[in-house]
Structure formats: C-alpha cells, structure tokens
Write a protein that holds these residues in place. Structure first.
Motif, mmCIF file in Angstrom:
data_model
loop_
_atom_site.group_PDB
_atom_site.id
_atom_site.type_symbol
_atom_site.label_atom_id
_atom_site.label_comp_id
_atom_site.label_asym_id
_atom_site.label_seq_id
_atom_site.Cartn_x
_atom_site.Cartn_y
_atom_site.Cartn_z
ATOM 1 N N GLU A 248 37.703 34.228 59.560
ATOM 2 C CA GLU A 248 38.586 35.346 59.252
ATOM 3 C C GLU A 248 39.516 34.985 58.098
ATOM 4 O O GLU A 248 39.743 35.785 57.182
ATOM 5 C CB GLU A 248 39.416 35.717 60.471
ATOM 6 N N GLY A 249 40.073 33.778 58.178
ATOM 7 C CA GLY A 249 40.998 33.348 57.130
ATOM 8 C C GLY A 249 40.347 33.234 55.770
ATOM 9 O O GLY A 249 40.976 33.497 54.743
ATOM 10 N N LEU A 250 39.070 32.841 55.747
ATOM 11 C CA LEU A 250 38.364 32.754 54.472
ATOM 12 C C LEU A 250 38.210 34.130 53.835
ATOM 13 O O LEU A 250 38.328 34.278 52.618
ATOM 14 C CB LEU A 250 36.989 32.118 54.679
ATOM 15 N N LEU A 251 37.972 35.149 54.655
ATOM 16 C CA LEU A 251 37.876 36.505 54.120
ATOM 17 C C LEU A 251 39.217 36.961 53.575
ATOM 18 O O LEU A 251 39.301 37.560 52.497
ATOM 19 C CB LEU A 251 37.393 37.465 55.207
ATOM 20 N N GLY A 252 40.282 36.696 54.327
ATOM 21 C CA GLY A 252 41.611 37.058 53.837
ATOM 22 C C GLY A 252 42.015 36.262 52.609
ATOM 23 O O GLY A 252 42.593 36.805 51.662
ATOM 24 N N GLY A 253 41.681 34.962 52.612
ATOM 25 C CA GLY A 253 42.014 34.129 51.461
ATOM 26 C C GLY A 253 41.236 34.516 50.224
ATOM 27 O O GLY A 253 41.706 34.312 49.094
ATOM 28 N N ALA A 254 40.042 35.101 50.417
ATOM 29 C CA ALA A 254 39.238 35.514 49.270
ATOM 30 C C ALA A 254 39.954 36.565 48.436
ATOM 31 O O ALA A 254 39.787 36.624 47.215
ATOM 32 C CB ALA A 254 37.888 36.051 49.736
ATOM 33 N N VAL A 255 40.767 37.398 49.084
ATOM 34 C CA VAL A 255 41.509 38.421 48.338
ATOM 35 C C VAL A 255 42.444 37.768 47.329
ATOM 36 O O VAL A 255 42.480 38.151 46.155
ATOM 37 C CB VAL A 255 42.303 39.321 49.311
ATOM 38 N N LEU A 256 43.184 36.750 47.758
ATOM 39 C CA LEU A 256 44.122 36.063 46.865
ATOM 40 C C LEU A 256 43.393 35.203 45.837
ATOM 41 O O LEU A 256 43.717 35.226 44.639
ATOM 42 C CB LEU A 256 45.071 35.193 47.692
ATOM 43 N N VAL A 257 42.405 34.459 46.304
ATOM 44 C CA VAL A 257 41.705 33.532 45.408
ATOM 45 C C VAL A 257 40.956 34.284 44.314
ATOM 46 O O VAL A 257 40.986 33.894 43.134
ATOM 47 C CB VAL A 257 40.743 32.646 46.222
ATOM 48 N N GLU A 258 40.301 35.380 44.667
ATOM 49 C CA GLU A 258 39.574 36.151 43.660
ATOM 50 C C GLU A 258 40.533 36.764 42.649
ATOM 51 O O GLU A 258 40.196 36.886 41.462
ATOM 52 C CB GLU A 258 38.750 37.241 44.344
ATOM 53 N N ALA A 259 41.721 37.157 43.109
ATOM 54 C CA ALA A 259 42.705 37.724 42.184
ATOM 55 C C ALA A 259 43.209 36.668 41.206
ATOM 56 O O ALA A 259 43.365 36.932 40.009
ATOM 57 C CB ALA A 259 43.867 38.328 42.969
ATOM 58 N N VAL A 260 43.450 35.450 41.697
ATOM 59 C CA VAL A 260 43.980 34.389 40.840
ATOM 60 C C VAL A 260 42.937 33.907 39.838
ATOM 61 O O VAL A 260 43.228 33.724 38.650
ATOM 62 C CB VAL A 260 44.478 33.202 41.701
ATOM 63 N N PHE A 261 41.686 33.738 40.288
ATOM 64 C CA PHE A 261 40.652 33.150 39.438
ATOM 65 C C PHE A 261 39.778 34.197 38.753
ATOM 66 O O PHE A 261 38.868 33.832 38.006
ATOM 67 C CB PHE A 261 39.769 32.206 40.256
ATOM 68 N N GLY A 262 40.009 35.471 38.992
ATOM 69 C CA GLY A 262 39.290 36.518 38.282
ATOM 70 C C GLY A 262 37.880 36.764 38.755
ATOM 71 O O GLY A 262 37.026 37.195 37.969
ATOM 72 N N PHE A 263 37.594 36.515 40.028
ATOM 73 C CA PHE A 263 36.265 36.785 40.575
ATOM 74 C C PHE A 263 36.163 38.250 40.996
ATOM 75 O O PHE A 263 37.107 38.810 41.552
ATOM 76 C CB PHE A 263 35.992 35.896 41.796
#
Length: 315
Positions: A248-263
């Motif tokens: 679950e946390g990986l899905l939530g973290g993907a929102v932030l990580v994709e925003a920071v790294f431009g995915f």
C-alpha cells in the motif's frame, strides 16, 4: 484454517463493495466538474450546461452510479471526460511505468528485510544490531519527498552519477536507460525496508528468548533448527501483514516519487485526473489503488494466519 479463510474472504468482499460506493461518492464530491475545467473562465453558463449535458453530468447521482457500476461489471471503465479516450488505455500506458518502480522496490524489500531483520535479531545488542537500528531510525524519520530531493541534489546535480529526472520517457525508454530508475527505487525502498526489517528483528529477538525456544534447547534441539523452524515462522507471521502495508505504501509513495522525478505513471496520472476534474479517470485510479489495498491485505492476513495459526475456540 478453512473457517478463517472463508470469514476473511467474505470480509474482503464486503470491503470491496464499500470501496465501490466510497470511490464513486468521493469522486462525485470533488468541487466543480469536467465541464467547468474544459470551458475555463471564458465559457458562458449556457455552454457549460450544454457540455455538462453531453457528458451526462446533469443526471442524478444515483443514475450515474448505476451506469458506472454496470459498465464496471462489464469491464468498461468509461471514457475520459477530457480526452475522450477509454480510461483503461490510459491506465495501460501508465501502469508499466509504475511497475518498473514498484517491482524492483518490492523485490529489494522482500529480500533485504528478512535478511537484515533476522541478522539484527539474532545479534541483539551487538554493534551490528545498534548500527542497523540507527540507520533504520534515521531513514524512517526522513519523508520520502525530502529523501528524493536530497538524493537528486547530492547524487545527480552535485556528483553527476545518475540521471535526475525521467521527463518525457515512456516504458521502453526507461528500460533502455535503467540508470534513471535507481534513485526513485531507492526512495521507494528505504522507509518500507526499515519498517519490515525492524518488525522481523523484534519478532526474532522475542522468539529467541521465548519459552518455546528455551524448552526446545533444554530438549537438545540444535540452535539452527530452533531458529529456522520455530523462531522465524513466528516472526514472519506479523511481518506478512506489515508486508501488505508496504505494498500500500509503495502505491502511495509512487505519487510523490513520480512527481519529483517526472515519471508518467499511475501516481502522476491520478494527480492530473484530479486537477482536470476527470471523474471517470479519478474513479478508475481510486478503484485500482483501493482494490489493490484490499487484495494485498487479504493475502497478508491469510499468510500471517498460515505462518502463525491461532486455535479457534467455539462456544
């Protein structure tokens, strides 16, 4: 065991029904709608009303819910209100990017957490145990977006060792340049690796000093057998549930990580859908996230019950 599986599966079905209603309700409560976004500030009320009618947004909430549910049961997620394309096509393009981040992160957590947690628990109080605990506490205390910015500033911008962004790259381009994945995967892995490793470490340390392990040693059972057949299964039971929360946390973290790294993955797609008030897309993304959470929690509970079964007492 069968009784528990049946009860837990029925609960998962009930949770899924609640998720369906909640996803539609929350999406319907978003301020404004797609018609307001598409017409912008220069659209007249008549134009907005006409567009709302074409999109079916002027229908009662209950009518829109049954229409959406009927399409969902038939495998139709609907059409995007902003692009007019099928929602499942957008999900299909983006899910590959998110999997490229999530699968390696999950693999690292699955391999490293049991290893580090077990080693730390077996050497409780040693220098290695204290060092691993210190690192885990420090990494866990740093928010994911802060860790991402620190890694970009130090590893990419200052040292120039790894790419800082993946803007404009699709799944094929990412596979061709795997170095772009290193920093976001590390960010996604850090906190969940710390959580799971500390959970396993606590279970192993407690199991080693428990009455069962002590009794087995008195009977002459080898320490290796005590650890592998009795201590570890007891520690991995609660860890299975924690592992589900990691997904679950990986899905939530993907929102932030994709925003920071431009995915351009599921996380960024969900943010764009909310900004555009694209109700079919918002509902599809929310349903995917919530459905995944229900499924992994069900599997985590079943795995925990299998590893550390509890006797069922009937009156």
């Amino acid at each position: 065991m069968r009784g528990y599986v049946l009860r837990r599966s029925l609960l998962a079905v009930l949770q899924s029904l609640v998720v369906l209603v909640a996803v539609f309700a929350v999406g319907s409560l978003l301020p404004g709608d797609t018609a307001d976004v598409l017409r912008g500030e220069h659209g007249t009320p008549e134009q907005v009303a006409a567009l709302r009618g074409r999109l079916g947004l002027d229908q009662p909430v209950w009518a829109r819910f049954w229409h959406w549910l009927g399409g969902l049961l038939g495998g139709d997620l609907g059409l995007s209100s902003t692009t007019g394309l099928p929602v499942d096509e957008d999900l299909g393009r983006r899910i590959g990017v998110t999997l490229l981040l999530g699968v390696p992160a999950l693999a690292l957590v699955t391999v490293l957490a049991p290893l580090l947690g077990t080693v730390s628990g077996l050497r409780e109080g040693s220098r290695l145990d204290r060092a691993l605990n210190t690192i885990a506490v420090v990494l866990h205390s740093v928010p994911e977006f802060v860790l991402a910015l620190l890694l970009v500033a130090s590893v990419s911008l200052t040292a120039g060792l790894l790419p800082a962004t993946a803007v404009g790259m699709d799944t094929a381009a990412l596979l061709a340049q795997p170095a772009v994945l290193v920093l976001p995967v590390l960010v996604l892995t850090a906190r969940h690796l710390c959580d799971l490793a500390r959970q396993i470490r606590a279970g192993v340390a407690a199991g080693r000093h428990g009455p069962v392990a002590g009794h087995l040693r008195l009977l002459g059972v080898r320490e290796r057998t005590v650890v592998l057949r009795h201590v570890l299964p007891g520690a991995l039971g609660p860890a299975a549930q924690q592992f589900a929360r990691c997904v679950e946390g990986l899905l939530g973290g993907a929102v932030l990580v994709e925003a920071v790294f431009g995915f351009r993955g599921l996380g960024s797609g969900f943010i764009e859908a909310v900004q555009n008030r694209d109700l079919p897309q918002v509902q599809a993304y929310a349903l995917l996230f919530a459905g995944t959470a229900v499924a992994v929690n069900l599997l985590g509970d079943l795995a925990a019950h299998r590893l550390a079964p509890r006797r069922e007492v009937t009156a």
